[in-house]
Design a protein around this motif. Structure first.
Motif, PDB file in Angstrom:
ATOM      1  N   GLY A  22      57.745 -29.584   7.416  1.00 37.97           N
ATOM      2  CA  GLY A  22      57.556 -28.351   8.343  1.00 37.97           C
ATOM      3  C   GLY A  22      57.374 -28.902   9.689  1.00 37.97           C
ATOM      4  N   ALA A  23      56.747 -29.972   9.845  1.00 35.77           N
ATOM      5  CA  ALA A  23      56.715 -30.562  11.173  1.00 35.77           C
ATOM      6  C   ALA A  23      57.947 -31.095  11.889  1.00 35.77           C
ATOM      7  CB  ALA A  23      55.676 -32.004  11.013  1.00 35.77           C
ATOM      8  N   ILE A  24      59.082 -31.569  10.778  1.00 35.58           N
ATOM      9  CA  ILE A  24      60.259 -31.886  11.585  1.00 35.58           C
ATOM     10  C   ILE A  24      60.965 -30.576  12.100  1.00 35.58           C
ATOM     11  CG2 ILE A  24      62.598 -32.650  10.926  1.00 35.58           C
ATOM     12  CD1 ILE A  24      61.161 -34.652   9.170  1.00 35.58           C
ATOM     13  N   VAL A  25      60.909 -29.500  11.207  1.00 30.36           N
ATOM     14  CA  VAL A  25      61.488 -28.175  11.565  1.00 30.36           C
ATOM     15  C   VAL A  25      60.827 -27.621  13.074  1.00 30.36           C
ATOM     16  CG1 VAL A  25      62.158 -25.642  11.020  1.00 30.36           C
ATOM     17  CG2 VAL A  25      62.197 -27.576   9.456  1.00 30.36           C
ATOM     18  N   GLU A  26      59.513 -27.623  13.003  1.00 29.94           N
ATOM     19  CA  GLU A  26      58.811 -27.264  14.195  1.00 29.94           C
ATOM     20  C   GLU A  26      58.918 -27.889  15.402  1.00 29.94           C
ATOM     21  OE1 GLU A  26      54.733 -26.280  13.661  1.00 29.94           O
ATOM     22  OE2 GLU A  26      55.187 -23.929  13.008  1.00 29.94           O
ATOM     23  N   GLY A  27      59.139 -29.314  15.058  1.00 29.43           N
ATOM     24  CA  GLY A  27      59.465 -30.342  16.314  1.00 29.43           C
ATOM     25  C   GLY A  27      61.013 -30.000  16.781  1.00 29.43           C
ATOM     26  N   ALA A  28      61.678 -29.642  16.142  1.00 24.62           N
ATOM     27  CA  ALA A  28      63.056 -29.166  16.579  1.00 24.62           C
ATOM     28  C   ALA A  28      63.143 -27.830  16.990  1.00 24.62           C
ATOM     29  CB  ALA A  28      63.993 -29.322  15.264  1.00 24.62           C
ATOM     30  N   ALA A  29      62.327 -27.313  17.423  1.00 23.13           N
ATOM     31  CA  ALA A  29      61.918 -25.948  17.817  1.00 23.13           C
ATOM     32  C   ALA A  29      62.439 -24.795  16.917  1.00 23.13           C
ATOM     33  CB  ALA A  29      62.716 -25.649  19.246  1.00 23.13           C
ATOM     34  N   GLY A  30      62.186 -24.961  15.471  1.00 16.22           N
ATOM     35  CA  GLY A  30      62.601 -24.138  14.581  1.00 16.22           C
ATOM     36  C   GLY A  30      61.374 -23.120  14.304  1.00 16.22           C
ATOM     37  N   PRO A  31      61.541 -21.698  13.987  1.00 16.63           N
ATOM     38  CA  PRO A  31      60.564 -20.807  13.605  1.00 16.63           C
ATOM     39  C   PRO A  31      59.551 -21.502  12.579  1.00 16.63           C
ATOM     40  CG  PRO A  31      62.615 -19.986  12.981  1.00 16.63           C
ATOM     41  CD  PRO A  31      62.991 -21.388  13.568  1.00 16.63           C
ATOM     42  N   ARG A  32      58.444 -20.704  12.476  1.00 14.36           N
ATOM     43  CA  ARG A  32      57.572 -21.095  11.806  1.00 14.36           C
ATOM     44  C   ARG A  32      57.742 -20.772  10.135  1.00 14.36           C
ATOM     45  NH1 ARG A  32      51.354 -22.087  12.428  1.00 14.36           N
ATOM     46  NH2 ARG A  32      52.429 -23.653  13.488  1.00 14.36           N
ATOM     47  N   PRO A  33      58.426 -19.568  10.008  1.00 15.13           N
ATOM     48  CA  PRO A  33      58.893 -19.424   8.616  1.00 15.13           C
ATOM     49  C   PRO A  33      59.793 -20.222   7.936  1.00 15.13           C
ATOM     50  CG  PRO A  33      58.811 -17.269   9.937  1.00 15.13           C
ATOM     51  CD  PRO A  33      58.784 -18.631  10.790  1.00 15.13           C
ATOM     52  N   LEU A  34      60.997 -20.717   9.004  1.00 15.92           N
ATOM     53  CA  LEU A  34      61.804 -21.824   8.427  1.00 15.92           C
ATOM     54  C   LEU A  34      61.122 -23.005   8.101  1.00 15.92           C
ATOM     55  CD1 LEU A  34      64.887 -22.340   7.895  1.00 15.92           C
ATOM     56  CD2 LEU A  34      64.644 -23.166  10.340  1.00 15.92           C
ATOM     57  N   ALA A  35      60.064 -23.500   9.023  1.00 12.58           N
ATOM     58  CA  ALA A  35      59.469 -24.584   8.517  1.00 12.58           C
ATOM     59  C   ALA A  35      58.619 -24.659   7.180  1.00 12.58           C
ATOM     60  CB  ALA A  35      58.303 -24.646   9.794  1.00 12.58           C
ATOM     61  N   VAL A  36      58.139 -23.473   7.019  1.00  8.13           N
ATOM     62  CA  VAL A  36      57.295 -23.254   5.631  1.00  8.13           C
ATOM     63  C   VAL A  36      58.492 -23.285   4.613  1.00  8.13           C
ATOM     64  CG1 VAL A  36      56.315 -21.810   4.119  1.00  8.13           C
ATOM     65  CG2 VAL A  36      55.480 -22.120   6.785  1.00  8.13           C
ATOM     66  N   GLY A  37      59.537 -22.664   4.864  1.00  6.09           N
ATOM     67  CA  GLY A  37      60.432 -22.854   3.750  1.00  6.09           C
ATOM     68  C   GLY A  37      61.037 -24.387   3.526  1.00  6.09           C
ATOM     69  N   VAL A  38      61.408 -24.778   4.684  1.00  4.51           N
ATOM     70  CA  VAL A  38      61.936 -26.227   4.462  1.00  4.51           C
ATOM     71  C   VAL A  38      60.769 -27.139   3.775  1.00  4.51           C
ATOM     72  CG1 VAL A  38      62.680 -28.292   5.801  1.00  4.51           C
ATOM     73  CG2 VAL A  38      63.484 -26.276   6.241  1.00  4.51           C
ATOM     74  N   GLY A  39      59.616 -26.889   4.273  1.00  8.18           N
ATOM     75  CA  GLY A  39      58.337 -27.758   3.749  1.00  8.18           C
ATOM     76  C   GLY A  39      58.259 -27.411   2.319  1.00  8.18           C
ATOM     77  N   LEU A  40      58.315 -26.231   1.871  1.00  9.19           N
ATOM     78  CA  LEU A  40      58.371 -25.697   0.420  1.00  9.19           C
ATOM     79  C   LEU A  40      59.272 -26.672  -0.340  1.00  9.19           C
ATOM     80  CD1 LEU A  40      57.341 -22.306   0.160  1.00  9.19           C
ATOM     81  CD2 LEU A  40      55.882 -23.986  -0.603  1.00  9.19           C
ATOM     82  N   VAL A  41      60.729 -26.439   0.244  1.00 10.79           N
ATOM     83  CA  VAL A  41      61.978 -27.113  -0.724  1.00 10.79           C
ATOM     84  C   VAL A  41      61.593 -28.834  -0.599  1.00 10.79           C
ATOM     85  CG1 VAL A  41      64.406 -27.632  -0.417  1.00 10.79           C
ATOM     86  CG2 VAL A  41      63.275 -25.420  -0.432  1.00 10.79           C
ATOM     87  N   ALA A  42      61.249 -29.306   0.604  1.00 14.96           N
ATOM     88  CA  ALA A  42      60.980 -30.758   0.501  1.00 14.96           C
ATOM     89  C   ALA A  42      59.803 -31.111  -0.444  1.00 14.96           C
ATOM     90  CB  ALA A  42      60.666 -31.194   1.826  1.00 14.96           C
ATOM     91  N   GLY A  43      58.793 -30.152  -0.233  1.00 17.44           N
ATOM     92  CA  GLY A  43      57.639 -30.479  -1.236  1.00 17.44           C
ATOM     93  C   GLY A  43      57.951 -30.595  -2.674  1.00 17.44           C
ATOM     94  N   LEU A  44      58.814 -29.332  -3.110  1.00 19.93           N
ATOM     95  CA  LEU A  44      59.052 -29.474  -4.534  1.00 19.93           C
ATOM     96  C   LEU A  44      59.982 -30.694  -4.798  1.00 19.93           C
ATOM     97  CD1 LEU A  44      59.719 -25.375  -4.697  1.00 19.93           C
ATOM     98  CD2 LEU A  44      57.903 -26.685  -5.858  1.00 19.93           C
ATOM     99  N   ALA A  45      60.962 -31.227  -4.001  1.00 16.48           N
ATOM    100  CA  ALA A  45      61.812 -31.993  -4.353  1.00 16.48           C
ATOM    101  C   ALA A  45      61.152 -33.424  -4.491  1.00 16.48           C
ATOM    102  CB  ALA A  45      62.863 -32.235  -3.205  1.00 16.48           C
ATOM    103  N   PHE A  46      59.970 -33.788  -3.552  1.00 14.86           N
ATOM    104  CA  PHE A  46      59.314 -34.806  -3.530  1.00 14.86           C
ATOM    105  C   PHE A  46      58.172 -34.773  -4.609  1.00 14.86           C
ATOM    106  CE2 PHE A  46      61.305 -35.905   0.438  1.00 14.86           C
ATOM    107  CZ  PHE A  46      61.271 -37.277   0.308  1.00 14.86           C
ATOM    108  N   GLY A  47      57.532 -33.849  -5.152  1.00 13.23           N
ATOM    109  CA  GLY A  47      56.553 -33.590  -6.014  1.00 13.23           C
ATOM    110  C   GLY A  47      57.398 -33.622  -7.349  1.00 13.23           C
ATOM    111  N   TRP A  48      58.434 -33.192  -7.591  1.00 11.23           N
ATOM    112  CA  TRP A  48      59.338 -33.630  -8.707  1.00 11.23           C
ATOM    113  C   TRP A  48      59.528 -34.944  -8.978  1.00 11.23           C
ATOM    114  CZ3 TRP A  48      64.163 -35.817  -9.527  1.00 11.23           C
ATOM    115  CH2 TRP A  48      64.530 -35.730 -10.834  1.00 11.23           C
ATOM    116  N   PHE A  49      60.044 -35.617  -7.843  1.00  9.22           N
ATOM    117  CA  PHE A  49      60.235 -36.965  -8.034  1.00  9.22           C
ATOM    118  C   PHE A  49      58.983 -38.020  -8.369  1.00  9.22           C
ATOM    119  CE2 PHE A  49      60.880 -41.274  -5.860  1.00  9.22           C
ATOM    120  CZ  PHE A  49      61.993 -41.709  -6.449  1.00  9.22           C
ATOM    121  N   ALA A  50      57.917 -37.407  -7.753  1.00  4.29           N
ATOM    122  CA  ALA A  50      56.812 -38.332  -7.936  1.00  4.29           C
ATOM    123  C   ALA A  50      56.358 -38.068  -9.366  1.00  4.29           C
ATOM    124  CB  ALA A  50      55.480 -37.792  -6.980  1.00  4.29           C
ATOM    125  N   MET A  51      56.474 -36.853 -10.048  1.00  2.00           N
ATOM    126  CA  MET A  51      56.444 -36.503 -11.590  1.00  2.00           C
ATOM    127  C   MET A  51      57.074 -37.342 -12.162  1.00  2.00           C
ATOM    128  SD  MET A  51      56.746 -33.095 -13.736  1.00  2.00           S
ATOM    129  CE  MET A  51      58.437 -33.544 -13.267  1.00  2.00           C
TER     130      MET A  51
END
Length: 174
Positions: free
Chosen positions: A60-89
């Motif tokens: 989410g910080a990367i998307v907001e840092g690139a001047a993206g809207p907050r809903p996009l930041a949350v969506g990208v954060g969720l996708v990245a979080g699910l991917a990394f959470g699955w990888f850690a599991m």
């Protein structure tokens, strides 16, 4: 952006804590979700939660840092979080069910090449050296014919926990 960075740092802190006391944290999570058995186990391990939270925050910080809207930041954060959470599991499960560092046995040496260290007489034992699982191991060895030191041999069978049978390696003709 600051909120996402704080979330990412909290996730990294959780990952670091899970490295030290992960089993204790996993027991607490299992206790909290005891009535919901499908939530316990690897899906809600401290490593998976830490991976999700940190990737969500930093994604989410990367998307907001690139001047993206907050809903996009949350969506990208969720996708990245699910991917990394699955990888850690997945990685946690792999480490828990993986083989231990057990000592190599002569059965593991069958089919490998070795080198004669001490001569193998016609009716007795010599010593061979074989690289087994990255470790140099020596075994007592018996062969059908006498074998001189330095000769490459092939391990053909197991006689005991400390002894193997060998045969000289055939050399290719030019």
């Amino acid at each position: 952006m600051t909120a996402f960075l704080v979330i990412g740092v909290i996730g990294l802190a959780l990952l670091l804590v899970s490295l030290v006391v992960g089993d204790l944290l996993d027991g607490v999570v299992d206790g909290l979700f005891h009535s919901l058995e499908w939530l316990t186990g690897d899906w809600f391990s401290s490593a998976a939660i830490g991976g999700f939270v940190s990737a969500f925050g930093f994604g989410g910080a990367i998307v907001e840092g690139a001047a993206g809207p907050r809903p996009l930041a949350v969506g990208v954060g969720l996708v990245a979080g699910l991917a990394f959470g699955w990888f850690a599991m997945w990685l946690t499960r792999l480490l828990r069910t993986g083989r231990s560092d057990e000592a190599p046995s002569p059965r593991d040496a069958v089919g490998l090449d070795a080198t004669v260290v001490t001569a193998i007489p016609a009716e007795g034992f010599g010593i061979v050296r074989v690289v087994l699982g990255g470790h140099t191991t020596q075994y007592n060895a018996r062969a059908e014919q006498p074998v001189e030191p330095g000769t490459p041999v092939h391990v053909t069978g197991v006689l005991s926990p400390t002894a193997v049978t060998v045969a000289p390696v055939w050399r290719e003709l030019p």
